[in-house]
Design a protein around this motif. Structure first.
Motif: not given
Length: 616
Positions: A402-423
């Protein structure tokens, strides 16, 4: 300090003789003659001269000490003193008669009270024999201080001297003391009251109790009543049975105990006794609490006419509602009083309406399910988990980029790993660290449940796997993330469980992975996998012989850095630029052949297969 008597009787050469005492009581020196020394000298030198010879001297008189002259001579006075009684309602003071004895031989005194049987008092010798101090100056009481009609204070207790015996009176008068007239001895008022005969209470004329006993013996009226004690703390409705004994007009109350009612099984609530209904006019001095109540204090007693079904009756401060009676009681009232209505009173409790439990609003601390346990129990327990779901989906995690949707220019290139635990349907977010970005990576959101925007704390709606589609926006506690990529496991899991997810979710992931699969198929269709492995082995041998060693780890990181989408493919121009930066000889025949094998079309290169020749 010395009050002993001097020794005057002694033995000498086996013969008993007496001598004059040298010291008196108290250590004072005794003189045999009271004349001075000069007068004694004159008497010795100058004798009396008479006409007819010298005067014969008379023999000196025998000296007798005080303890011999006053031996067994005692002055006795009759006296009394008043003693205060604090804890008694019948007497406030007590008169105690005593005898005061004065011993002339050594000026000692003692006080003796005659013992009275069963008096309950400590009597006998109240003060032992000794010289009694008179004041604080060290003086002691003397027989000259004693007389009739005076108050004598010894050790804080005042005695009134009222009479004396004949010897005492003769002795005092012989010493020139005028004895006062005797007084009358004062008696104890409580003792005189006990000696008066008790008047027997006169029984008023009435029905013969013996005849009543013979007529109604073993005949008891039985009433079923309820005692309402709800006004007191922890009070309740107590079922009771009231027994009225016709033989002697006594009443007994028994409490009916049920199994596991939580009360001590006392069989009798009120013992069998006559119960007063109306009290007579009490005197002001009559105590409000007495042990026994007689006919003098009661104006009317309870009788059978005071008991009836549906009537409330007060017995010794407790109010009982009579709701039924037995058959014998009904027959008795029907014959004697003509009562025919014996309809029992319904005492069944109406079921109380249970007040609805109001759940307070969610305060934002913890998850709503955990905070709700504080409202359901005094000792909150953790919310119950779905064990079957946890066992079936253990270690099953859906990962999205996922990518952070933010008006701050420094946050545009930030990438995150979202983990959904099915248990347990929890979400965790992790940010991979990027060098020289100025932002430390690591855990961005710990594992927790995330509610959808617009859901209320009372009815929270959490994110599910069906909500995660490529390009959709996920709002996590005020932060908006856009899903740009997914793991291949997500596609495989959705396809295996296609019946559990919407078609739109599955199609979104399929559309995202379709171009990548086309490129992979194109890359792998030109030659077999075995030929690729052989080519990689030859390239590694050539690099070891003709190329200087370099940092392969940084070489790998450079390719991953430029692959922002994580697809494993780079533009051919950027691919060659990275190789030139690390001085990789791409112009050699083997490397050109390897690059051609890894190329997908004219502008894409599968750098992951290419990096197999450069193990880190």
């Amino acid at each position: 300090t010395s009050f002993h008597r001097s020794q005057t009787l002694d033995f000498k050469n086996g013969y008993a003789f007496s001598r004059l005492p040298r010291e008196g009581i108290g250590g004072d020196t005794l003189f045999a003659n009271q004349l001075s020394q000069d007068e004694l000298d004159d008497l010795c030198t100058k004798g009396t001269s008479l006409t007819y010879g010298v005067v014969k001297r008379s023999a000196p008189s025998n000296f007798s000490p005080a303890y011999v002259a006053y031996d067994k001579k005692v002055l006795k006075f009759d006296a009394y003193f008043q003693e205060e009684v604090a804890l008694s309602a019948e007497e406030h003071y007590r008169i105690r008669q005593v005898g005061i004895y004065y011993y002339l031989e050594d000026d000692s005194m003692c006080v003796i009270e005659p013992k009275v049987k069963n008096s309950g008092l400590v009597q006998g010798k109240l003060m032992r024999r000794h010289r009694v101090p008179k004041n604080e100056q060290g003086d002691y009481y003397h027989w000259k201080d004693l007389n009739l009609g005076i108050d004598l204070t010894m050790y804080g207790r005042t005695y009134r001297l009222v009479n004396c015996d004949s010897f005492t009176k003769v002795f005092l008068e012989s010493q020139g003391i005028e004895v006062n007239p005797p007084e009358e001895m004062v008696s104890d008022p409580y003792t005189e009251q006990r000696r008066t005969p008790v008047q027997k209470a006169t029984v008023p004329a009435g029905p013969d109790p013996f005849r009543q006993f013979l007529t109604y013996d073993t005949k008891v009226l039985r009433f079923y009543a309820i005692w309402d004690d709800t006004n007191c703390a922890f009070g309740d409705h107590h079922p009771c049975v009231i027994h009225y004994f016709l033989a002697d007009d006594t009443v007994e109350v028994r409490e009916v105990h049920r199994r596991n009612d939580g009360r001590d099984p006392f069989p009798v609530l009120m013992r069998r006794q006559r119960l007063p209904k109306i009290f007579g006019d009490k005197n002001k001095n009559f105590p409000s609490c007495v042990l026994e109540i007689t006919d003098h204090e009661v104006q009317e007693w309870y009788s059978p006419k005071d008991f009836a079904i549906g009537k409330s009756i007060t017995l010794l401060g407790r109010t009982f509602l009579i709701y039924d009676c037995d058959k014998f009681t009904q027959d008795f009232y029907r014959e004697k009083y003509g009562i025919t209505d014996f309809q029992p009173v319904d005492i069944n409790k109406k079921p109380t309406e249970k007040a609805p439990q109001v759940i307070p609003p969610y305060n934002g601390f913890g998850i709503p399910e955990d905070s709700l346990q504080n409202c359901l129990s005094l000792f909150p327990k953790p919310p119950r988990k779905d064990i079957i779901k946890m066992l079936e989906n253990n270690l099953k995690v859906l990962r999205y980029q996922v990518a952070l949707e933010s008006p701050v220019p420094e946050d545009k290139n930030r990438r995150f790993i979202l983990s959904y635990f099915l248990s347990d349907d929890t979400i965790g977010i992790y940010e991979p660290p990027v060098r020289n970005s100025g932002i430390p990576g690591g855990k961005y959101l710990k594992r927790t449940k995330v509610t959808k925007p617009g859901s209320t704390p009372e009815n929270p709606v959490y994110y599910e796997p069906s909500d995660f589609t490529i390009g959709s926006t996920i709002e996590v506690f005020g932060h908006r993330f856009v899903i740009i990529d997914a793991d291949e496991y997500v596609l495989n899991y959705l396809e295996r469980n296609a019946e559990s997810f919407p078609e739109a979710t599955l199609q979104s992931v399929r559309d995202h992975f379709r171009p990548r699969q086309v490129v992979v198929e194109t890359a792998s269709s030109g030659f077999p996998r075995k030929d690729l492995n052989d080519l990689i082995a030859e390239v590694q041998k050539q690099l070891k012989l003709h190329h200087e060693p370099f940092n392969t780890r940084k070489f790998h990181e450079a390719f991953h850095h430029f692959d922002t989408e994580g697809s494993g493919f780079l533009d051919k121009t950027r691919f060659l630029n990275v190789c030139d930066r690390f001085h990789v000889p791409t112009s050699t025949i083997l490397l050109k052949k390897l690059i051609d094998y890894c190329s997908c079309g004219e502008d894409k290169v599968n750098y992951r297969d290419f990096l197999l020749a450069f193990p880190s």
